[in-house]
Design an enzyme around this catalytic site. Structure first.
Site, PDB file in Angstrom:
ATOM      1  N   ARG A  28       5.950 -13.473   8.910  1.00  0.00           N
ATOM      2  CA  ARG A  28       6.569 -12.171   8.684  1.00  0.00           C
ATOM      3  C   ARG A  28       7.897 -12.091   9.433  1.00  0.00           C
ATOM      4  O   ARG A  28       8.164 -12.871  10.346  1.00  0.00           O
ATOM      5  CB  ARG A  28       5.648 -11.035   9.098  1.00  0.00           C
ATOM      6  CG  ARG A  28       5.312 -10.967  10.567  1.00  0.00           C
ATOM      7  CD  ARG A  28       4.545  -9.668  10.914  1.00  0.00           C
ATOM      8  NE  ARG A  28       3.520  -9.342   9.954  1.00  0.00           N
ATOM      9  CZ  ARG A  28       3.451  -8.170   9.302  1.00  0.00           C
ATOM     10  NH1 ARG A  28       4.320  -7.220   9.513  1.00  0.00           N
ATOM     11  NH2 ARG A  28       2.483  -7.936   8.461  1.00  0.00           N
TER      12      ARG A  28
ATOM     13  N   GLU B 138       0.883  -1.163   0.000  1.00  0.00           N
ATOM     14  CA  GLU B 138       0.000   0.000   0.000  1.00  0.00           C
ATOM     15  C   GLU B 138       0.918   1.209   0.000  1.00  0.00           C
ATOM     16  O   GLU B 138       1.835   1.270   0.822  1.00  0.00           O
ATOM     17  CB  GLU B 138      -0.814   0.042   1.292  1.00  0.00           C
ATOM     18  CG  GLU B 138      -2.016  -0.838   1.310  1.00  0.00           C
ATOM     19  CD  GLU B 138      -2.733  -0.709   2.651  1.00  0.00           C
ATOM     20  OE1 GLU B 138      -3.357   0.341   2.896  1.00  0.00           O
ATOM     21  OE2 GLU B 138      -2.651  -1.648   3.441  1.00  0.00           O
TER      22      GLU B 138
ATOM     23  N   LYS C 226       4.536   0.478  10.741  1.00  0.00           N
ATOM     24  CA  LYS C 226       4.637   1.760  10.040  1.00  0.00           C
ATOM     25  C   LYS C 226       4.224   2.923  10.951  1.00  0.00           C
ATOM     26  O   LYS C 226       4.819   3.992  10.912  1.00  0.00           O
ATOM     27  CB  LYS C 226       3.706   1.774   8.824  1.00  0.00           C
ATOM     28  CG  LYS C 226       4.289   1.101   7.591  1.00  0.00           C
ATOM     29  CD  LYS C 226       3.287   1.212   6.447  1.00  0.00           C
ATOM     30  CE  LYS C 226       3.551   0.174   5.373  1.00  0.00           C
ATOM     31  NZ  LYS C 226       2.426  -0.029   4.486  1.00  0.00           N
TER      32      LYS C 226
HETATM   33  P1  ATP Z   1       0.190  -1.999   7.029  1.00  0.00           P
HETATM   34  O1  ATP Z   1       0.365  -2.300   8.461  1.00  0.00           O
HETATM   35  O2  ATP Z   1       0.133  -0.557   6.708  1.00  0.00           O
HETATM   36  O3  ATP Z   1      -0.821  -2.850   6.297  1.00  0.00           O
HETATM   37  P2  ATP Z   1       2.144  -3.699   5.879  1.00  0.00           P
HETATM   38  O4  ATP Z   1       3.428  -3.824   6.618  1.00  0.00           O
HETATM   39  O5  ATP Z   1       1.213  -4.829   5.785  1.00  0.00           O
HETATM   40  O6  ATP Z   1       1.560  -2.405   6.455  1.00  0.00           O
HETATM   41  P3  ATP Z   1       1.971  -3.448   3.008  1.00  0.00           P
HETATM   42  O7  ATP Z   1       2.307  -2.253   2.218  1.00  0.00           O
HETATM   43  O8  ATP Z   1       0.592  -3.923   2.997  1.00  0.00           O
HETATM   44  O9  ATP Z   1       2.468  -3.134   4.453  1.00  0.00           O
HETATM   45  O10 ATP Z   1       2.965  -4.632   2.703  1.00  0.00           O
HETATM   46  C1  ATP Z   1       3.372  -5.040   1.434  1.00  0.00           C
HETATM   47  C2  ATP Z   1       3.839  -6.446   1.510  1.00  0.00           C
HETATM   48  O11 ATP Z   1       4.915  -6.582   2.429  1.00  0.00           O
HETATM   49  C3  ATP Z   1       2.736  -7.365   1.988  1.00  0.00           C
HETATM   50  O12 ATP Z   1       2.643  -8.453   1.096  1.00  0.00           O
HETATM   51  C4  ATP Z   1       3.173  -7.799   3.353  1.00  0.00           C
HETATM   52  O13 ATP Z   1       2.778  -9.104   3.610  1.00  0.00           O
HETATM   53  C5  ATP Z   1       4.692  -7.667   3.298  1.00  0.00           C
HETATM   54  N1  ATP Z   1       5.231  -7.379   4.609  1.00  0.00           N
HETATM   55  C6  ATP Z   1       4.976  -6.331   5.396  1.00  0.00           C
HETATM   56  N2  ATP Z   1       5.637  -6.426   6.563  1.00  0.00           N
HETATM   57  C7  ATP Z   1       6.344  -7.574   6.513  1.00  0.00           C
HETATM   58  C8  ATP Z   1       7.246  -8.258   7.424  1.00  0.00           C
HETATM   59  N3  ATP Z   1       7.536  -7.761   8.633  1.00  0.00           N
HETATM   60  N4  ATP Z   1       7.801  -9.414   7.012  1.00  0.00           N
HETATM   61  C9  ATP Z   1       7.537  -9.902   5.804  1.00  0.00           C
HETATM   62  N5  ATP Z   1       6.705  -9.339   4.916  1.00  0.00           N
HETATM   63  C10 ATP Z   1       6.103  -8.182   5.259  1.00  0.00           C
HETATM   64 MG    MG Z   2      -0.901  -4.400   4.650  1.00  0.00          MG
END
Ligand code: ATP
Ligand code: MG
Length: 619
Positions: free
Chosen positions: A314, A79, A324
């Site tokens: 994750r 996002e 974030k």
């Molecule tokens: P939000 O909390 O704002 O949803 P998010 O960390 O999920 O943030 P996104 O922009 O939705 O952020 O993430 C993009 C991709 O990165 C997604 O596919 C998510 O699964 C992956 N991602 C985010 N954080 C992690 C993490 N700590 N480890 C592995 N993958 C991650």
């Molecule tokens: Mg997300």
């Protein structure tokens, strides 16, 4: 695979391009459950008959295109609502890496279906981060950069289809009523009084929603599945809501927006994604993902075979926060200098700190992917950086806590006080040069009557076992001459202002007499004649607590008060001449990088400490 000997061309012929790619790249890739799934799909030809029309689209669109040249399709779907961090880097390396290794394509997709949160400011930073990490979305002569908001028209059509087929209804209960009727883990939900409306009634209502006839939040479109399902996500989830918000891409065209759980599977399907890889918290959503794919495939809107979702754990990294919202708080409360503060776990922060794309890729590879949550120790990341820089980073000498050493017999030995001599040292040690590789040019620096040494390298009364400078002791100025310490001068407070020594002529490193006098130790130094004053930022971990935000702790209180110490150092000329972003090993101190923002080659050197030579936090 072990039978794949280079001398046997028959064995080299890969079963399919994909499975052989990791070996072809000369890298050893550890298998994991995702690789096994993909290899299995490739063996079975699960996706071999898919078509790809060159752009995302529905079933008819793709059917008119050729067979997909990509063996698999993955995607990285952030996002655009913040800066990417080390957790995202894991996801990027995973998705782009799998596509690369298996003859596939990874799509760069902005998941921008939520109008409130997105900001175009983040879009470029995300693209930069992905490219910097070493990946791109160009493949087979096409760009695979997409934005989910381009699919709003199709999503709307899919919603109307579900309504017409009796799989969706407009619910006018209040949010509280809906929540109460959803039940919980031990209690089935209760059907909404609006659940039995006819498709015609629902369609009319939904079109009114679209046309702006109803207030924000007054009704939602829900999938009609099963209010008694043991999986609460299947108890008629909301799929469209009314929200009057200007979208950065579609402006005011829409006042209804799809929910993430509805939008995401559709985005995957329109893009012909084969393996949709996400983090574990979406596991409970998978049944809805599959339900939706089944409905839209049976309706002929989407092409078979539908994408499939797989979940992995994750990244949780000790001493690091990846939320974030919390990272934003550090920035807005000025706990750090910005998103690219070298202590931040953002990709821009890691980059400015001196991490290399290779070290982050190595890290992602090393931590692997699993199906259960765990913590990775921060030292694993630092270890990957050391491993990457060991054979790459040129060596150099810097004095971080300088005190002047005066060679009192200099004029006697070399003719005049202002005489200088050139010293040369290799930029890389012999062990770092691969066979057949030309070593980089030697470093050249001067030695003269006065040199800077580390304050801790002199002790008038040496503690037991001390081997460096103390009166009567003989040491080598590394790469220069052997000297014998004679004493020091102090100011009124007793602080050492100068260390005194005598140079022993004929002992310069690399000359025949170098070994004629035995030195007890070699110390690092920079001459006053050729040293350049530099700002050195000694960064350390941002938090002193390995789990700064665990268990509802206030992570602000876990900030490490010593995460930054700035010193004025002296560096040898080869370091002062560094280009921004260039990495070095400062002998004895660790890895440093010329700051990409503030460093000016030659005139204003600024270095960041990336990491020490060893893990100073190990217990
Ligand atoms: P939000 O909390 O704002 O949803 P998010 O960390 O999920 O943030 P996104 O922009 O939705 O952020 O993430 C993009 C991709 O990165 C997604 O596919 C998510 O699964 C992956 N991602 C985010 N954080 C992690 C993490 N700590 N480890 C592995 N993958 C991650
Ligand atoms: Mg997300």
């Amino acid at each position: 695979m072990s039978s794949n000997t280079p001398s046997n061309p028959a064995n080299k012929a890969p079963k399919n391009n994909a499975a052989a790619a990791p070996e072809a790249a000369g890298e050893h890739k550890v298998s994991n459950f995702l690789r096994q799934i993909i290899e299995n799909d490739l063996d079975k030809g699960t996706y071999a008959s898919r078509h790809w029309a060159g752009t995302p689209g529905d079933a008819a669109h793709h059917a008119a295109g050729p067979l997909d040249p990509a063996k698999i399709r993955t995607r990285f779907p952030p996002e655009p609502n913040g800066y990417l961090h080390v957790g995202h880097a894991k996801s990027i390396c995973l998705n782009f890496g799998l596509a690369r290794d298996y003859g596939g394509v990874c799509h760069m997709r902005f998941d921008d279906t939520n109008p409130e949160k997105e900001d175009t400011e983040y879009v470029n930073s995300i693209l930069d981060a992905v490219q910097w990490l070493g990946f791109n979305w160009e493949a087979n002569g096409q760009s695979h950069l997409f934005q989910a908001s381009d699919y709003f028209d199709f999503m709307y059509r899919a919603a109307e289809y579900l309504i017409e087929a009796g799989h969706a209804y407009v619910d006018e209960q209040t949010a509280e009523q809906m929540r109460a009727a959803r039940g919980d883990f031990g209690k089935p939900g209760v059907d909404s009084p609006f659940r039995s409306r006819t498709p015609e009634q629902n369609l009319a209502r939904f079109r009114e929603m679209r046309d702006g006839a109803h207030e924000d939040g007054s009704m939602v479109l829900r999938a009609k599945i099963d209010m008694a399902s043991p999986n609460i996500n299947l108890r008629d989830p909301a799929i469209y809501r009314i929200r009057r918000a200007t979208h950065h891409n579609t402006g005011d065209k829409w006042c209804i927006y799809p929910m993430y759980t509805f939008a995401h599977p559709i985005e995957d399907a329109l893009e012909q994604i084969t393996h949709s890889i996400c983090t574990l918290e979406f596991e409970d959503q998978r049944p809805f993902y599959d339900w939706l794919m089944d409905r839209l495939c049976e309706g002929g809107l989407l092409a078979h075979p539908a994408p499939h979702q797989y979940e992995f754990a994750r990244l949780n990294l000790t001493y690091v926060i990846t939320s974030k919202r919390k990272l934003a708080q550090l920035v807005y409360d000025h706990k750090v200098s910005g998103w690219d503060d070298p202590r931040m776990p953002t990709i821009v922060g890691l980059r400015r700190r001196g991490y290399t794309p290779e070290s982050i890729q190595l890290f992602a590879e090393r931590i692997g992917v699993t199906k259960s949550d765990s913590w990775i120790d921060y030292s694993t990341l630092e270890g990957c950086l050391r491993e990457d820089l060991e054979n790459k980073a040129h060596r150099g000498m810097a004095v971080l806590d300088p005190v002047k050493l005066v060679l009192t017999n200099w004029a006697e030995a070399f003719g005049a006080d202002d005489t200088t001599e050139d010293c040369t040292q290799p930029a890389l040690p012999h062990s770092a040069i691969a066979e057949g590789q030309t070593p980089p040019p030697d470093r050249v620096f001067k030695i003269g009557k006065e040199v800077w040494i580390e304050r801790e390298d002199f002790e008038e009364v040496p503690p037991k076992g001390y081997k460096r400078l103390f009166p009567g002791n003989v040491v080598r100025l590394k790469g220069g001459y052997v000297i014998e310490c004679t004493g020091c001068a102090r100011d009124a407070d007793g602080t050492v202002t100068e260390v005194h020594a005598k140079v022993i002529p004929g002992t310069k490193s690399g000359t025949p007499g170098a070994d004629s006098v035995k030195a007890k130790a070699a110390i690092t130094w920079v001459s006053v004649a050729s040293g350049v004053s530099a700002e050195v930022r000694l960064y350390d971990r941002l938090f002193s607590d390995p789990n700064p935000d665990a268990g509802g702790k206030d992570f602000i209180e876990a900030l490490n008060p010593n995460s930054l110490k700035v010193v004025t150092a002296y560096v040898e000329p080869s370091l002062a001449a560094a280009q921004p972003d260039q990495k070095f090993q400062f002998e004895r101190f660790g890895y440093f990088v010329a700051d990409r923002v503030d460093h000016v080659a030659g005139s204003k050197p600024v270095f960041n400490r990336v990491t020490g030579l060893k893990d100073s936090w190990a217990k």
